[in-house]
Structures are given as C-alpha cells and as structure tokens.
Design a protein around this motif. Sequence first.
Motif, PDB file in Angstrom:
ATOM      1  N   GLY A  15       0.782  -1.223   0.000  1.00  0.00           N
ATOM      2  CA  GLY A  15       0.000   0.000   0.000  1.00  0.00           C
ATOM      3  C   GLY A  15       0.810   1.266   0.000  1.00  0.00           C
ATOM      4  N   ASN A  16       2.132   1.199   0.179  1.00  0.00           N
ATOM      5  CA  ASN A  16       2.992   2.376   0.078  1.00  0.00           C
ATOM      6  C   ASN A  16       4.380   1.916  -0.299  1.00  0.00           C
ATOM      7  OD1 ASN A  16       4.560   1.706   2.497  1.00  0.00           O
ATOM      8  ND2 ASN A  16       2.692   2.253   3.635  1.00  0.00           N
ATOM      9  N   ASP A  17       5.340   2.870  -0.387  1.00  0.00           N
ATOM     10  CA  ASP A  17       6.675   2.491  -0.817  1.00  0.00           C
ATOM     11  C   ASP A  17       7.677   2.504   0.334  1.00  0.00           C
ATOM     12  OD1 ASP A  17       6.787   5.186  -0.410  1.00  0.00           O
ATOM     13  OD2 ASP A  17       7.725   5.669  -2.339  1.00  0.00           O
ATOM     14  N   ASP A  18       7.196   2.471   1.583  1.00  0.00           N
ATOM     15  CA  ASP A  18       8.102   2.386   2.723  1.00  0.00           C
ATOM     16  C   ASP A  18       8.776   1.021   2.757  1.00  0.00           C
ATOM     17  OD1 ASP A  18       7.333   4.877   3.412  1.00  0.00           O
ATOM     18  OD2 ASP A  18       6.119   4.299   5.155  1.00  0.00           O
ATOM     19  N   CYS A  19      10.051   1.019   3.161  1.00  0.00           N
ATOM     20  CA  CYS A  19      10.738  -0.264   3.289  1.00  0.00           C
ATOM     21  C   CYS A  19      10.355  -0.918   4.598  1.00  0.00           C
ATOM     22  CB  CYS A  19      12.251  -0.087   3.183  1.00  0.00           C
ATOM     23  SG  CYS A  19      13.026   0.812   4.549  1.00  0.00           S
ATOM     24  N   THR A  20      10.421  -2.231   4.619  1.00  0.00           N
ATOM     25  CA  THR A  20      10.147  -3.019   5.814  1.00  0.00           C
ATOM     26  C   THR A  20      11.307  -3.975   6.025  1.00  0.00           C
ATOM     27  OG1 THR A  20       8.914  -4.642   4.512  1.00  0.00           O
ATOM     28  CG2 THR A  20       7.645  -2.855   5.526  1.00  0.00           C
ATOM     29  N   GLY A  21      11.316  -4.654   7.175  1.00  0.00           N
ATOM     30  CA  GLY A  21      12.402  -5.575   7.466  1.00  0.00           C
ATOM     31  C   GLY A  21      13.633  -4.818   7.939  1.00  0.00           C
ATOM     32  N   ASP A  22      14.679  -5.561   8.219  1.00  0.00           N
ATOM     33  CA  ASP A  22      15.906  -4.948   8.726  1.00  0.00           C
ATOM     34  C   ASP A  22      17.072  -5.855   8.348  1.00  0.00           C
ATOM     35  OD1 ASP A  22      17.761  -3.437   9.994  1.00  0.00           O
ATOM     36  OD2 ASP A  22      17.139  -3.929  12.036  1.00  0.00           O
ATOM     37  N   VAL A  23      17.611  -5.641   7.135  1.00  0.00           N
ATOM     38  CA  VAL A  23      18.729  -6.457   6.659  1.00  0.00           C
ATOM     39  C   VAL A  23      20.023  -5.871   7.219  1.00  0.00           C
ATOM     40  CG1 VAL A  23      20.009  -7.228   4.632  1.00  0.00           C
ATOM     41  CG2 VAL A  23      17.511  -7.097   4.564  1.00  0.00           C
ATOM     42  N   SER A  24      20.704  -6.655   8.060  1.00  0.00           N
ATOM     43  CA  SER A  24      21.956  -6.205   8.666  1.00  0.00           C
ATOM     44  C   SER A  24      23.094  -7.168   8.417  1.00  0.00           C
ATOM     45  CB  SER A  24      21.769  -5.998  10.172  1.00  0.00           C
ATOM     46  OG  SER A  24      21.331  -7.200  10.795  1.00  0.00           O
ATOM     47  N   SER A  25      22.811  -8.284   7.743  1.00  0.00           N
ATOM     48  CA  SER A  25      23.842  -9.278   7.430  1.00  0.00           C
ATOM     49  C   SER A  25      24.202  -9.161   5.953  1.00  0.00           C
ATOM     50  CB  SER A  25      23.330 -10.691   7.741  1.00  0.00           C
ATOM     51  OG  SER A  25      24.290 -11.672   7.386  1.00  0.00           O
ATOM     52  N   PHE A  26      25.481  -8.963   5.670  1.00  0.00           N
ATOM     53  CA  PHE A  26      25.931  -8.757   4.299  1.00  0.00           C
ATOM     54  C   PHE A  26      27.068  -9.721   3.976  1.00  0.00           C
ATOM     55  CE2 PHE A  26      24.084  -4.835   5.834  1.00  0.00           C
ATOM     56  CZ  PHE A  26      23.214  -4.495   4.814  1.00  0.00           C
ATOM     57  N   PRO A  27      27.223 -10.168   2.714  1.00  0.00           N
ATOM     58  CA  PRO A  27      26.480  -9.685   1.531  1.00  0.00           C
ATOM     59  C   PRO A  27      25.020 -10.119   1.527  1.00  0.00           C
ATOM     60  CG  PRO A  27      27.873 -11.516   0.922  1.00  0.00           C
ATOM     61  CD  PRO A  27      28.233 -11.183   2.344  1.00  0.00           C
ATOM     62  N   PHE A  28      24.183  -9.224   1.014  1.00  0.00           N
ATOM     63  CA  PHE A  28      22.766  -9.472   0.822  1.00  0.00           C
ATOM     64  C   PHE A  28      22.556  -9.682  -0.677  1.00  0.00           C
ATOM     65  CE2 PHE A  28      18.535  -7.311   0.031  1.00  0.00           C
ATOM     66  CZ  PHE A  28      17.764  -8.388   0.428  1.00  0.00           C
ATOM     67  N   VAL A  29      22.240 -10.921  -1.079  1.00  0.00           N
ATOM     68  CA  VAL A  29      22.279 -11.312  -2.487  1.00  0.00           C
ATOM     69  C   VAL A  29      20.903 -11.804  -2.916  1.00  0.00           C
ATOM     70  CG1 VAL A  29      23.334 -12.866  -4.174  1.00  0.00           C
ATOM     71  CG2 VAL A  29      24.710 -11.933  -2.300  1.00  0.00           C
ATOM     72  N   GLU A  30      20.492 -11.450  -4.145  1.00  0.00           N
ATOM     73  CA  GLU A  30      19.223 -11.926  -4.697  1.00  0.00           C
ATOM     74  C   GLU A  30      19.340 -12.082  -6.211  1.00  0.00           C
ATOM     75  OE1 GLU A  30      16.259 -13.724  -5.033  1.00  0.00           O
ATOM     76  OE2 GLU A  30      16.128 -12.813  -3.017  1.00  0.00           O
ATOM     77  N   SER A  31      19.036 -13.328  -6.699  1.00  0.00           N
ATOM     78  CA  SER A  31      19.015 -13.593  -8.143  1.00  0.00           C
ATOM     79  C   SER A  31      17.629 -13.967  -8.639  1.00  0.00           C
ATOM     80  CB  SER A  31      20.019 -14.696  -8.500  1.00  0.00           C
ATOM     81  OG  SER A  31      21.335 -14.198  -8.424  1.00  0.00           O
ATOM     82  N   PHE A  32      16.606 -13.847  -7.777  1.00  0.00           N
ATOM     83  CA  PHE A  32      15.204 -13.981  -8.181  1.00  0.00           C
ATOM     84  C   PHE A  32      14.888 -15.363  -8.766  1.00  0.00           C
ATOM     85  CE2 PHE A  32      16.793  -9.640  -9.020  1.00  0.00           C
ATOM     86  CZ  PHE A  32      16.153  -8.987  -7.968  1.00  0.00           C
ATOM     87  N   GLU A  33      15.535 -16.396  -8.230  1.00  0.00           N
ATOM     88  CA  GLU A  33      15.320 -17.739  -8.768  1.00  0.00           C
ATOM     89  C   GLU A  33      13.953 -18.311  -8.404  1.00  0.00           C
ATOM     90  OE1 GLU A  33      17.535 -19.622 -10.955  1.00  0.00           O
ATOM     91  OE2 GLU A  33      17.880 -17.478 -11.106  1.00  0.00           O
ATOM     92  N   THR A  87      14.022  -7.066 -28.219  1.00  0.00           N
ATOM     93  CA  THR A  87      14.225  -6.393 -26.942  1.00  0.00           C
ATOM     94  C   THR A  87      14.258  -7.446 -25.847  1.00  0.00           C
ATOM     95  OG1 THR A  87      13.464  -4.570 -25.543  1.00  0.00           O
ATOM     96  CG2 THR A  87      11.780  -6.001 -26.481  1.00  0.00           C
ATOM     97  N   GLY A  88      14.941  -7.126 -24.748  1.00  0.00           N
ATOM     98  CA  GLY A  88      15.045  -8.058 -23.628  1.00  0.00           C
ATOM     99  C   GLY A  88      16.133  -9.086 -23.825  1.00  0.00           C
ATOM    100  N   PRO A  89      16.584  -9.738 -22.713  1.00  0.00           N
ATOM    101  CA  PRO A  89      17.625 -10.760 -22.804  1.00  0.00           C
ATOM    102  C   PRO A  89      17.065 -12.080 -23.297  1.00  0.00           C
ATOM    103  CG  PRO A  89      16.894 -10.537 -20.540  1.00  0.00           C
ATOM    104  CD  PRO A  89      16.152  -9.485 -21.331  1.00  0.00           C
ATOM    105  N   SER A  90      17.959 -12.984 -23.696  1.00  0.00           N
ATOM    106  CA  SER A  90      17.552 -14.324 -24.116  1.00  0.00           C
ATOM    107  C   SER A  90      17.627 -15.323 -22.972  1.00  0.00           C
ATOM    108  CB  SER A  90      18.425 -14.802 -25.278  1.00  0.00           C
ATOM    109  OG  SER A  90      19.788 -14.825 -24.897  1.00  0.00           O
ATOM    110  N   SER A  91      18.345 -14.971 -21.904  1.00  0.00           N
ATOM    111  CA  SER A  91      18.477 -15.857 -20.748  1.00  0.00           C
ATOM    112  C   SER A  91      18.948 -15.032 -19.562  1.00  0.00           C
ATOM    113  CB  SER A  91      19.466 -16.990 -21.041  1.00  0.00           C
ATOM    114  OG  SER A  91      20.754 -16.470 -21.324  1.00  0.00           O
ATOM    115  N   ALA A  92      18.957 -15.660 -18.391  1.00  0.00           N
ATOM    116  CA  ALA A  92      19.363 -14.967 -17.175  1.00  0.00           C
ATOM    117  C   ALA A  92      20.871 -14.752 -17.155  1.00  0.00           C
ATOM    118  CB  ALA A  92      18.922 -15.760 -15.946  1.00  0.00           C
ATOM    119  N   ALA A  93      21.301 -13.763 -16.382  1.00  0.00           N
ATOM    120  CA  ALA A  93      22.733 -13.538 -16.182  1.00  0.00           C
ATOM    121  C   ALA A  93      23.283 -14.484 -15.136  1.00  0.00           C
ATOM    122  CB  ALA A  93      22.989 -12.089 -15.761  1.00  0.00           C
ATOM    123  N   ASP A  94      22.430 -14.884 -14.172  1.00  0.00           N
ATOM    124  CA  ASP A  94      22.829 -15.793 -13.102  1.00  0.00           C
ATOM    125  C   ASP A  94      21.690 -16.764 -12.854  1.00  0.00           C
ATOM    126  OD1 ASP A  94      24.427 -16.761 -10.893  1.00  0.00           O
ATOM    127  OD2 ASP A  94      23.036 -15.724  -9.569  1.00  0.00           O
ATOM    128  N   GLY A  95      21.955 -18.063 -12.934  1.00  0.00           N
ATOM    129  CA  GLY A  95      20.897 -19.044 -12.745  1.00  0.00           C
ATOM    130  C   GLY A  95      19.966 -19.096 -13.934  1.00  0.00           C
TER     131      GLY A  95
END
Length: 816
Positions: free
Chosen positions: A375-393, A422-430
């Motif tokens: 319902g809004n664009d405020d962030c939630t959660g609290d990521v404090s452990s890094f690296p914080f990685v996401e490949s959307f698998e 337009t657009g990629p033919s495959s993912a960059a990772d995974g």
Amino acid sequence: MNFYNTNSSNFKQRYSLQKFGVLACMVLMLLPAISLAQIAPLKSTYKAFNQAIKSNDNLAKSTSEVITETISEKGATWLRLFFEDVNLGKNSSLTITSDLDGASQTLTAATIKDWKNTSAYFNGDKVTLKLIVAPGERSIGFNIKELGIGLLDPTTKSQCGSSDDRVDSNDAAIGRIVPIGCTGWIITNGRLVTAGHCVGSRAQIIEFNVPKSNPDRTIVHPGPEDQYPIGNFVSPYPGNASQANDWAVFTASANSQTGLTPIQAQAKSFNVVRTDPGSNITITGFGTDTGIDNQTQQIHTGPLSSVNNTFVRYRTDTTGGNSGSPIIDAATGNAVGVHAYGGCSGSGGSNSGERATIPAFWDAMGLGGGGPDPGNDDCTGDVSSFPFVESFESSLGQWKNTSVGDDLTWTRNSGGTPSNGTGPSSAADGNTYIYVEASGNGTGYPNKRALLNSPCLDFSSLSTPRLAFQYHMLGSAINSLTVEARTNNTGNWTSVFSRTGEQGSNWNTADVDLSSYAGDSSVQLRFNVVTGSGGSGWQSDIAIDAVSIQNGSGGPDPGPTCEALNFNDFTVNPFSNQDRGGTASITNGGAALSMQSNTWKEIALSYTVTASTVIEFEFSSTSQGEIHAVGFEDDDALTPTRYFKVHGTQNYGVTNYDNYSGGTTKYTIPVGNFYTGAMNRLVFINDNDAGSGNNSIFSNVKIYEGSCGQALAESVANQESVDPIFGTEGESNDAFNVRMTPNPTKGSFSIYVNSGTKGNVNAVFYSILGRKVGQKQLRPGVNTLSPASLSMNPGIYLVTFDDNRGGSTTQKLIVQ
C-alpha cells in the motif's frame, strides 16, 4: 497447483462435443445453482475425412511442384482442417484460402507444429489448398483426417435486469477463445488469462479483431493473421473444480502469417492489480446475443456488489461466452480479476469472478511481488547481514513492487521476453531474472514507470557499502534505468546510478559506490525504470539480475569499459571482390592496422549494432587515395551506406565525416544514428583503383554502447541529430543492393538504394499470395514510404527490386 500442457495428443483423442457437454454438466451440478459458468461453445460438428495430398517424387530434383485441391461442405458456416502424417520438409509449404472472403494461412514444417497439425478457422463452406513442393524435397504431403464444420446457432440470451445494456467494444487486448466459446485477454508480460473452465483441449485458438457475426447469428472468424494457437496453461481447475480455482493463465504461439505474438500484434495489454476496486465494474467480452452481435466484443459497466480476497461480485451484464473476461475497475481501467460465473436475474443476484489477490493466481501470472500489496513504498524488514544477495530464482525475495507512483510491475522470467528485438535471451545468473515488459500502447508504453523497492538496509557496521548487479537494456526505444536511495523512509530519492538508451545485446555489470550512506541504520534502494516513447515504445524491455549489496572497497562506478581492439586476436582477410594488389600489416603491438595501395580488409566480428552503438578510432594517412573508410557488414556484398568515409577523392559511402586534413585524427562516430542490425564483420577500406602509393592506418579502434567517458558522451550527444549524407559514386563491382528499415514496420519505412546505382530502381510490392498491391520508382539513396500510400494492410509482403542493368533481388517486408 496443477500444470497442464496442451501440446499433447489431445487432438488425436478428442472427445465429441456431446461428451464434453455431459462432462460440463456434471461439473456444473457440483457448483451453486445460481452461478453458471458462462461458456458458449461454437455450434459445430466434426466429420471423419480421409484425403491424402502427396508430392510426385518422380520429378527432377530441380523442379518444384504445386498441388491444388478444394475442400467443401455445403451449408457450413466455417471450416477447419485436422491433419496427420504431415511432412512439409524444410522449404515446402501449404497455403489454405477461404473461397468466401479470401482469407489465407500459410503453414510450414515449423508453424504447423505450433498449430498441432490443424488449420485456422475459415469462413464459408469451401477452402482451396495449395501445396508448394520445394525443388529436391521428397515425400512431401499430408492426410486430412477430419473436418470441423460450423453449424447454425439457435438464439439464447440472458443478462442482469430487464434489459441488455451491453454495447459494441473494440479493446485490442481481448480475444475470443474457440471452439469452447470463451474470452481471453493479454496482461503486461505477454501472458494471457481466462477462466479455468475454459481451458483444456476445447481451448484451441484465441482470435483477435473479431468481425461482426452474420444476421442469422453464425459467427465470422477473423483472418488467419489474427488467430493464435493456444499452448501451455496453468490452472488448478481441471483437477479441482471449484469457483475459487476457476482461473487460468496460458500462452499462445506466434502467428503463422506475421510471426508476431498476441501482445506484439495487438500492442495492448491489461495492468493487473490487487488493490480494492471502486464502486463500478466493467466487463468486456464475447457473450452471446442476437443477430450480428452474437459472440462479438461488447462492454457494460455496472455497480460492484461485494468483494473479498477471493471473489468479486457485480451487477454488470454478461451472457454465455463472457467466461474469462477481465474484471475491470471502471475508475482506473486496471484488471482486478477474471469473470467466470453468471448469477444475475431480473430482480437481484450478481455475476462474479475470481480476484487477482488469490496467491496462486497472482504467481501464475508472473507479475511479481511475493506478499500482499504493502500500500505504500516504505521499506520493511531490517537487513543487517551482508552480503545481501538476490538472483530472483524462486521469487522477488525481500524486494517488492510498489503500488505508489508507478504504472507497471517487475516480472520474473526465464528465457526470452515475449517481444522480439528487446530483452535478454536468458538470465545472467541461474535461470531466472526480473524485467519490465513494455508492450501495450497506453499500458506498457509510452513513458510508463516501474519501481522495485529494497527492504530496509542497516549499514551501521559498513564502512564502504557497494551495490553490484547485472542489467540488460536492448531495444530500439530504450528509455532509462535508475537506482535511487533514501534514508529512514523519508525525504527525496537520490539517484546513485543511471543508464539511458540502448546498452547492447549482452548483460552489463554495474558497481555502485554507496559509501556516502555508510553508518546509516535505515537505507532503502529502488530500481526505477521508465519505458520508451513513440510508436516503437514496446521495444524497451529492461532487465536486472544478480543483485548484491556488500561491504567493499574501490572507487566510484567506472562506467562501461572501452577497450581497444587487438588486431592480433583476429585474422585479417580480403573483403568482397575489391581487395586487389594491396597489403596490410598489424602494427603497434596489435593496436593498429596499416594498409597500403588498393586494399579492402575485414575481420570477423559478430556485433549487434543498436541505436546507441559508437565506433571510435584514430586515423592517419601519408597519401590520399580514392576511399579511406571503415564500417560494419553482414555479408560479402558491398553496402556503401554502411561505410564511414574520412578521406579520399571519390564521393562514396557515408560522407558526414570526410574531413581528414593530416596528422592523426580521432573520430567518434554514432553508428546507430545511421543504421542498426546484426553484423558479422568489420570492414577497413584503403581504396585506390587508379594506382598505388596511398595508405591508411586505423588504430585504437573501440566499439561500445552509449558513452565511454564524459567527454565522449558529450561528443556523441552533439552528433545525434546529424542526417546521413551519402556519396553519389559507386564502385564498379558493387553488387545490386537495397535495404528496408525498420522491418517489421508499423508506420513509415525507408528503402535504401545503393548510392552507386545508375538511374532509378523499380520496386513492386506483392502479397504473400503473389497479388500485386503496389509499385514505386526509387532513387539512389533514401526513399521514405508508408504502408497506407501502398494500400498495404498488416501482413507479410514480398518486394521485388529491379535496376536498369538487369540486377534483381526480392526481400520480405512485414507490416504490423
């Protein structure tokens, strides 16, 4: 969730329509009596047929063959053919044409597989088949095993209240599904949606741009260029029939005539949202009716009755055939669900459908967002452990689509995007990446925004936070990708990374310095994409993958790399038939190519030239010849409109940069301002037909997308409005050459005629069936035409070019 693939043997084991009717009734008996699934199967019968059409294998290998047959069924309102034992070889084809309206479909070995060995629907009771057997191909042919026959349709009708308030509509994103008699619609990522009880072997084709029916209510099919075979679908309904499961998401193959997918051809789609609808609901679909309105597209808006997280109910008129229609929030135009059931009466009740908030339904549409709409664009959660990685698998993870300030959603995808070019033919990772689908005039473009928000990031313990990710920006109308940051969910967003325009056909690496946010306990990032503008705005899909936030070291974002070619990495070969008597050598440790006398050379270099491609090089010469130039090529024939001349006595090629006056001069040329396309070689020219002694040195050659440092970016920007200036003199051995661009085209297009061509070139335009539709005299250089001036409707055309010296060539033109 149950997954079904209609690419099976459903057609070979197809039940009769009578058996399907019994099964449908058994299912409907399990549902509440007031809620009736709103399908309207085409009134038809299917007749066993056994007619073989085969090639004559006794002909010479160099001889082609044309076999023509006629199939008729007196009194049929439409015909459809079912094939078996099909062999169309590599180059043979089958064309089917309706004798009633001339609509035709051409099938090849590849496209007949998409159609699962069936044809499109053809209006009338008679079709003509034309089998064209290519030279040298054997055992070409097929057997017609069954004939689908359209029947007259009796009158049936129902709606809310005492009167039917539907009116004609022409929404390009909504189609008719046959033979089941349902409605389907396109969403922003190119997938399609309908009701769950509409899928299965009875959902074979989706038709767009449906014409009015006949006065006796028998339906009229659009031409094959507007019919698409339905492929895979996702729906829990066939295995677990219930109203809460009555949704389906499906795909459709590219059209056999145009090569376009539904979203490309229709250029429109629905934005689907999970927000509560307003007080009025619009339903648009192909419901039954009287006369010419039967199962044609109609629309009505009525009051919302109730809404929860599963169902939307409304007093909006619908009839049989409306199943699968989008439930549209009248206030915003967004789709909030899919219509499935009729429950209205003259005194009360309501029609209803499934809401997009059903988690499995939302996931199947692939529109992103793992949890409920915040319902809004405020962030939630609290990521404090890094690296914080996401490949959307498997999902968007802790990243979320926002519902504030944007128009589109980020979508998970694997493989290519639905839009060509337009657009990629495959993912960059995974296997999976996320992207913004720009298709749909008014929905996906122009200038539509998509925002993806990070969770709250705690940088309290980080001294040098950095963001790294892969990004892909390919398409003729790419607009912008920006990464923005803010703290504590307050204040303005600040840009920390930005790219505009096309960035090439490969994934690019971004490395963003976030050290100015070191020590902050609540940092939020977001990816901000704006799609393209203009008629080709749909060619602006932007993707990201492999996002990583970590503590690192190093300087600011270095921008794109700009390494010079090392000629030692290539084999230098003669080009075309022009290389005569000259020599070439690699010097300066591989950084330079030195050419003497009459020399044309090439190196193999596969590169897709985009609207943002730049070539940069240094040039020097101690003696002037006729042509000193460089350019890309895609074959061994000369194309002067691709060669950038910088020196020489001959008026040849692109002459905008013909200004060399001595010493070593640096050139920065925006190639994409002059031409685009897939190339496979880079050509260097040091021409002097009249003698010897001239030389050229091309050194520090760089090819890149957009910019390579601020100074060069400004240099290129200053040249973006330059109009091509083509030389008027050709080489004596130039091949007859013309080019059409853009192709496919939706509006005006240009035909480039070799500047060395003497006199005019005659261009004759033919339909794919060989009917002449227009003719134009072309001059050397650039000729701008429009489909309207040639009376060309959307479709595929063949253009034959003849010059006055006996040269001739034929090319294909696609009009969208």
